[in-house]
Design an enzyme around this catalytic site. Structure first.
Site, PDB file in Angstrom:
ATOM      1  N   ASN A 203      37.381  42.520  45.067  1.00 21.56           N
ATOM      2  CA  ASN A 203      37.249  41.175  44.498  1.00 21.56           C
ATOM      3  C   ASN A 203      38.539  40.400  44.737  1.00 21.56           C
ATOM      4  OD1 ASN A 203      39.063  41.485  42.102  1.00 21.56           O
ATOM      5  ND2 ASN A 203      37.570  43.081  41.600  1.00 21.56           N
ATOM      6  N   LYS A 281      33.240  56.738  59.148  1.00 24.30           N
ATOM      7  CA  LYS A 281      33.021  55.295  59.302  1.00 24.30           C
ATOM      8  C   LYS A 281      31.550  55.040  59.653  1.00 24.30           C
ATOM      9  CE  LYS A 281      34.495  51.358  61.985  1.00 24.30           C
ATOM     10  NZ  LYS A 281      35.083  50.905  63.231  1.00 24.30           N
ATOM     11  N   PHE A 315      40.709  40.722  29.110  1.00 24.51           N
ATOM     12  CA  PHE A 315      40.549  39.416  29.738  1.00 24.51           C
ATOM     13  C   PHE A 315      39.048  39.206  29.952  1.00 24.51           C
ATOM     14  CE2 PHE A 315      44.412  37.263  31.389  1.00 24.51           C
ATOM     15  CZ  PHE A 315      45.369  38.114  30.870  1.00 24.51           C
TER      16      PHE A 315
HETATM   17  O1  PMT Z   1      45.002  39.021  39.492  1.00 25.91           O
HETATM   18  P1  PMT Z   1      45.033  37.506  39.557  1.00 25.91           P
HETATM   19  O2  PMT Z   1      44.786  36.992  40.964  1.00 25.91           O
HETATM   20  O3  PMT Z   1      46.271  36.940  38.943  1.00 25.91           O
HETATM   21  O4  PMT Z   1      43.771  36.965  38.704  1.00 25.91           O
HETATM   22  C1  PMT Z   1      43.770  37.127  37.323  1.00 25.91           C
HETATM   23  C2  PMT Z   1      42.370  37.494  36.802  1.00 25.91           C
HETATM   24  C3  PMT Z   1      41.425  36.338  37.046  1.00 25.91           C
HETATM   25  C4  PMT Z   1      41.846  38.762  37.490  1.00 25.91           C
HETATM   26  C5  PMT Z   1      42.554  37.765  35.258  1.00 25.91           C
HETATM   27  O5  PMT Z   1      43.002  36.608  34.634  1.00 25.91           O
HETATM   28  C6  PMT Z   1      41.245  38.224  34.627  1.00 25.91           C
HETATM   29  O6  PMT Z   1      40.413  37.430  34.204  1.00 25.91           O
HETATM   30  N1  PMT Z   1      41.040  39.579  34.528  1.00 25.91           N
HETATM   31  C7  PMT Z   1      39.815  40.207  34.025  1.00 25.91           C
HETATM   32  C8  PMT Z   1      38.773  40.293  35.113  1.00 25.91           C
HETATM   33  C9  PMT Z   1      37.499  40.969  34.661  1.00 25.91           C
HETATM   34  O7  PMT Z   1      37.193  42.002  35.144  1.00 25.91           O
HETATM   35  O8  PMT Z   1      36.872  40.348  33.672  1.00 25.91           O
HETATM   36  P2  PMT Z   1      35.450  40.859  33.034  1.00 25.91           P
HETATM   37  O9  PMT Z   1      35.053  39.726  32.176  1.00 25.91           O
HETATM   38  O10 PMT Z   1      34.546  41.293  34.106  1.00 25.91           O
HETATM   39  O11 PMT Z   1      35.848  42.112  32.169  1.00 25.91           O
HETATM   40  C10 PMT Z   1      36.207  42.031  30.776  1.00 25.91           C
HETATM   41  C11 PMT Z   1      37.316  43.028  30.480  1.00 25.91           C
HETATM   42  O12 PMT Z   1      36.833  44.354  30.632  1.00 25.91           O
HETATM   43  C12 PMT Z   1      38.521  42.907  31.376  1.00 25.91           C
HETATM   44  O13 PMT Z   1      39.686  43.086  30.596  1.00 25.91           O
HETATM   45  C13 PMT Z   1      38.350  44.061  32.370  1.00 25.91           C
HETATM   46  O14 PMT Z   1      39.623  44.558  32.798  1.00 25.91           O
HETATM   47  C14 PMT Z   1      37.605  45.101  31.537  1.00 25.91           C
HETATM   48  N2  PMT Z   1      36.685  45.938  32.328  1.00 25.91           N
HETATM   49  C15 PMT Z   1      35.674  45.390  33.038  1.00 25.91           C
HETATM   50  C16 PMT Z   1      34.784  46.200  33.728  1.00 25.91           C
HETATM   51  C17 PMT Z   1      34.964  47.594  33.686  1.00 25.91           C
HETATM   52  N3  PMT Z   1      34.150  48.403  34.356  1.00 25.91           N
HETATM   53  N4  PMT Z   1      35.962  48.115  32.979  1.00 25.91           N
HETATM   54  C18 PMT Z   1      36.819  47.316  32.297  1.00 25.91           C
HETATM   55  O15 PMT Z   1      37.740  47.808  31.628  1.00 25.91           O
END
Ligand code: PMT
Length: 390
Positions: A203, A281, A315
């Protein structure tokens, strides 16, 4: 933090060598600018070796254009130690006839000077009046200490010991080690889920948000473990654990979780991975290729289910209904706070140096305007400090 140390010619230079070491040891970045007379006491090479940065003696020797302006912009503060009567006089009069005074006059950040000289010189009308003028202009002055002077006898005019200078600088800059004693796990970057040995599903996360949090947390005195997929520069004093996939990230985070005070998950973790990545591959054969994806573990959900003393900050990367979706993640994952960002907004989310965030806790949501990711990190860590104090 980033410091420029301006070294002018005085016997107290030997203490400045140790001062640079002390700043470096705790993870600060230091660049030294020396006057010609300072080079009579120690070589530039010595400061270069200790600081691991270039040393400036003459602005014209440097191939960079306008290097004095770039250096002044680069740092968080400039410290002149020892500051001789001559340098103090030049700063007061606005004379910029060497690298040190040229950088100093270009400074828009805090300028801190530590005068050191013979007592009679220090108490002279000229130096006294110059120091008052500089102080009135906002220059911070570290008072010299009293004791044996290099020229013989006792009196005021000694450069304070390096650890005292460090303390004064921290007090002046209000660098408070508010997270001392805390262990914080920060995740950063986008996970990479292998398709075959050469390809992956990824991503757009660069790791900038997570690395900014790790940097600021370390500056505030925390023990920081940064679990990252990003190859961005390692923040000073941070233990970096490089990972690729969500499974690897999960394993590292869980192994550190029991003893952690907080986890901040800024990483963009892939929700799915390829069921069976190919060992070889994949060859281009058919017109279409179908990959079977299976769900990845949700690391943050698992942390929330096993939460004890840890403060959990997630986040939410959203493209619509930002606050509503973030609130439901806050509740579902048992978080203390979630940082919502609309990743489609200009200046926010992936890859850029700024972000636009809403901080959400069980007490409500606070929206913030566009800020640098470092500023966002500061606000998140102010909130974390409040949670840890409760
Ligand atoms: O890295 P940059 O280019 O600076 O960009 C920053 C960012 C946009 C990546 C950052 O600000 C951000 O939003 N990070 C969270 C991205 C994300 O995965 O969001 P989500 O809404 O899908 O997940 C919610 C939370 O669960 C997040 O804290 C994520 O880390 C966590 N998660 C998600 C999926 C998963 N399988 N396991 C997790 O722990």
């Amino acid at each position: 933090m980033k410091f420029i140390i301006g070294v002018s010619g005085g016997i107290a230079i030997y203490k400045v060598v140790d001062l640079v070491r002390k700043f470096k040891k705790r993870g600060d970045e230091v660049r030294v600018v020396m006057t010609e007379s300072a080079t009579r006491f120690v070589t530039a090479e010595l400061f270069r070796e200790i600081s691991l940065e270039p040393v400036m003696i003459n602005v014209f020797d440097n191939e960079e254009v306008a290097s004095h302006i770039k250096w002044a912009k680069w740092c968080d503060a400039m410290i002149i130690a020892p500051a001789t009567a001559n340098v103090i006089g030049k700063l007061t009069a606005g004379i910029a006839d060497d690298a040190l005074t040229t950088v100093a006059i270009a400074m828009t950040k805090p300028l801190i000077i530590a005068p050191a000289m013979n007592e009679a010189m220090y108490r002279s009308a000229a130096v006294t009046s110059n120091l008052v003028t500089l102080k009135n202009r906002g220059v911070k002055i570290i008072q010299p200490s009293t004791g044996e002077l290099a020229c013989g006898g006792e009196g005021v005019g000694r450069l304070p010991e390096p650890e005292e200078i460090v303390k004064h600088v921290d007090d002046i800059l209000n660098v408070q080690k508010t997270l001392q004693g805390c262990k914080i796990i920060v995740t950063a970057g986008g996970t990479r889920e292998a398709i075959d040995p050469v390809r992956y599903i990824g991503n757009r996360s660069s790791g900038k948000m997570g690395h900014a949090i790790a940097k600021v947390a370390a500056e505030r005195g925390a023990e920081v473990i940064l679990v990252t997929t990003s190859s961005l520069e390692t923040p000073p004093s941070v233990k970096v654990v490089p990972v690729e996939s969500a499974a690897e990230m999960r394993q590292v985070v869980l192994s550190e979780y029991n003893t952690a005070s907080a986890v901040i998950m800024a990483a963009a973790v892939a929700d799915y991975r390829v069921a069976e990545p190919s060992k070889q591959k994949i060859k281009k054969s058919d017109d279409t290729l179908t990959l079977e994806l299976v769900k990845n573990p949700d690391i943050l959900l698992e942390l929330g289910q096993n939460k004890r003393q840890q403060i959990l900050i997630g986040f939410a990367a959203e493209t619509q209904l930002v606050v509503e979706n973030a609130i439901s993640k806050l509740k579902k994952k048992n978080l203390d706070m979630i940082v919502a960002n609309d990743v489609t907004a200009a200046g926010a989310g992936f890859g850029v140096d700024t972000n636009i965030v809403t901080l959400i806790t069980s007490n409500g949501a606070t929206e913030f305007p566009i800020m640098s990711k470092i500023e966002v990190a500061n606000i998140i860590l102010d909130n974390l400090k409040n949670f840890l104090n409760k």
